[in-house]
Design an enzyme around this catalytic site. Structure first.
Site, mmCIF file in Angstrom:
data_model
loop_
_atom_site.group_PDB
_atom_site.id
_atom_site.type_symbol
_atom_site.label_atom_id
_atom_site.label_comp_id
_atom_site.label_asym_id
_atom_site.label_seq_id
_atom_site.Cartn_x
_atom_site.Cartn_y
_atom_site.Cartn_z
ATOM 1 N N ASP A 59 0.823 -1.219 0.000
ATOM 2 C CA ASP A 59 0.000 0.000 0.000
ATOM 3 C C ASP A 59 0.855 1.266 0.000
ATOM 4 O O ASP A 59 2.030 1.251 0.393
ATOM 5 C CB ASP A 59 -0.878 0.042 1.262
ATOM 6 C CG ASP A 59 -1.998 -0.980 1.231
ATOM 7 O OD1 ASP A 59 -1.973 -1.879 0.368
ATOM 8 O OD2 ASP A 59 -2.891 -0.882 2.089
ATOM 9 N N HIS A 204 3.752 -2.227 3.048
ATOM 10 C CA HIS A 204 3.791 -0.885 2.458
ATOM 11 C C HIS A 204 5.120 -0.702 1.726
ATOM 12 O O HIS A 204 6.187 -0.902 2.350
ATOM 13 C CB HIS A 204 3.643 0.185 3.544
ATOM 14 C CG HIS A 204 2.326 0.139 4.261
ATOM 15 N ND1 HIS A 204 2.058 -0.769 5.265
ATOM 16 C CD2 HIS A 204 1.178 0.867 4.080
ATOM 17 C CE1 HIS A 204 0.812 -0.589 5.697
ATOM 18 N NE2 HIS A 204 0.262 0.393 4.998
HETATM 19 ZN ZN ZN Z 1 -2.612 3.214 3.249
#
Ligand code: ZN
Length: 256
Positions: A59, A204
């Protein structure tokens, strides 16, 4: 939904071309399963337990760390899903294109806001601008997936996601790589602790410790005989059971 917002959604839905897939047969299976989930407006937390597949998801990118993530995934012959922030995607279209070639690209809003603080029309704009940025970057691949920032959905978000025919994708394993003080070793441990067939892993591609953890995560995935696939592939190859789609506990429905 206000009339103007409805018209905006309809116009953009019609304006963006459909996703391009590498294999027509795989396309049909994955698309029909995703369309069923989108129709039901059911958030997806994991795949099924019968296969040997896991979905790594990244992400908040693309960022300067994304090229290394892509390189590590490529070397490991691993596929993954990238939930991009639209404003960042617009600034790094080459990386978004590379992500779509290696795996799948999903929508993670334009500026990563807390959706509960937004008017419904602004939620729709967040999604539409990001859809358009990804379509532009990839030469026509329309995202089929959405993940709300912070994993927090709202009624306005659910309505917008449904109107755009997207699937709301959450996760079953949080690497906790966005926690203050996160370190590669802990990130690896958090992922390994939750690895099982059908797991959707939250990572991430904006942190150096996530990049440092990735080779060990990929080795652990292989060591357990699991294959890293994209979210559409996971849904097509081993869809979640009805029980795994029913919200029993907010984040626990897919855990062992
Ligand atoms: Zn996010």
């Amino acid at each position: 939904m206000p009339v103007r917002a409805s018209v905006l959604v309809l116009a953009l839905s019609l304006a963006v071309p459909c996703a391009a897939w590498t294999s027509p047969r795989k396309e049909d299976g994955a698309r029909s399963k995703l369309e069923a989930l989108a129709r039901d407006a059911t958030p997806l937390y994991c795949g099924g337990r019968h296969g040997r597949y896991v979905a790594l998801t990244f992400d908040d990118g693309p960022s300067s760390y994304t090229p290394r993530v892509l390189q590590l995934l490529r070397r490991a012959r691993a596929r993954a899903t990238f939930f991009v922030v639209g404003s960042r995607a617009a600034g790094r279209p080459g990386l978004v294109r590379a992500e779509s070639l290696l795996g799948a690209v999903g929508n993670h809003t334009w500026t990563h806001p807390r959706l509960a603080s937004l008017e419904r029309r602004d939620v729709i704009r967040q999604l539409l601008r990001t859809q358009a940025a990804v379509v532009r970057a990839t030469g026509g691949v329309r995202p089929l997936l959405f993940r709300p920032p912070y994993g927090v959905g709202t009624p306005a978000e659910a309505a917008a996601v449904h109107a755009l025919g997207l699937v709301d994708v959450r996760w079953s394993v949080d690497s906790l790589d966005s926690r203050p003080g996160a370190r590669a070793r802990a990130v690896v441990g958090n992922v390994i602790a939750g690895l099982r067939p059908g797991a959707i892993v939250l990572l991430h591609d904006i942190h150096p410790w996530t990049v440092a953890a990735l080779p060990r995560i990929l080795r652990a995935v292989r060591h357990r005989g699991l294959t890293p696939v994209t979210i559409p592939e996971l849904v097509a190859l081993d869809p979640p059971s009805h029980a795994e789609l029913v919200p029993v506990r907010p984040s626990g429905r897919c855990t062992p």
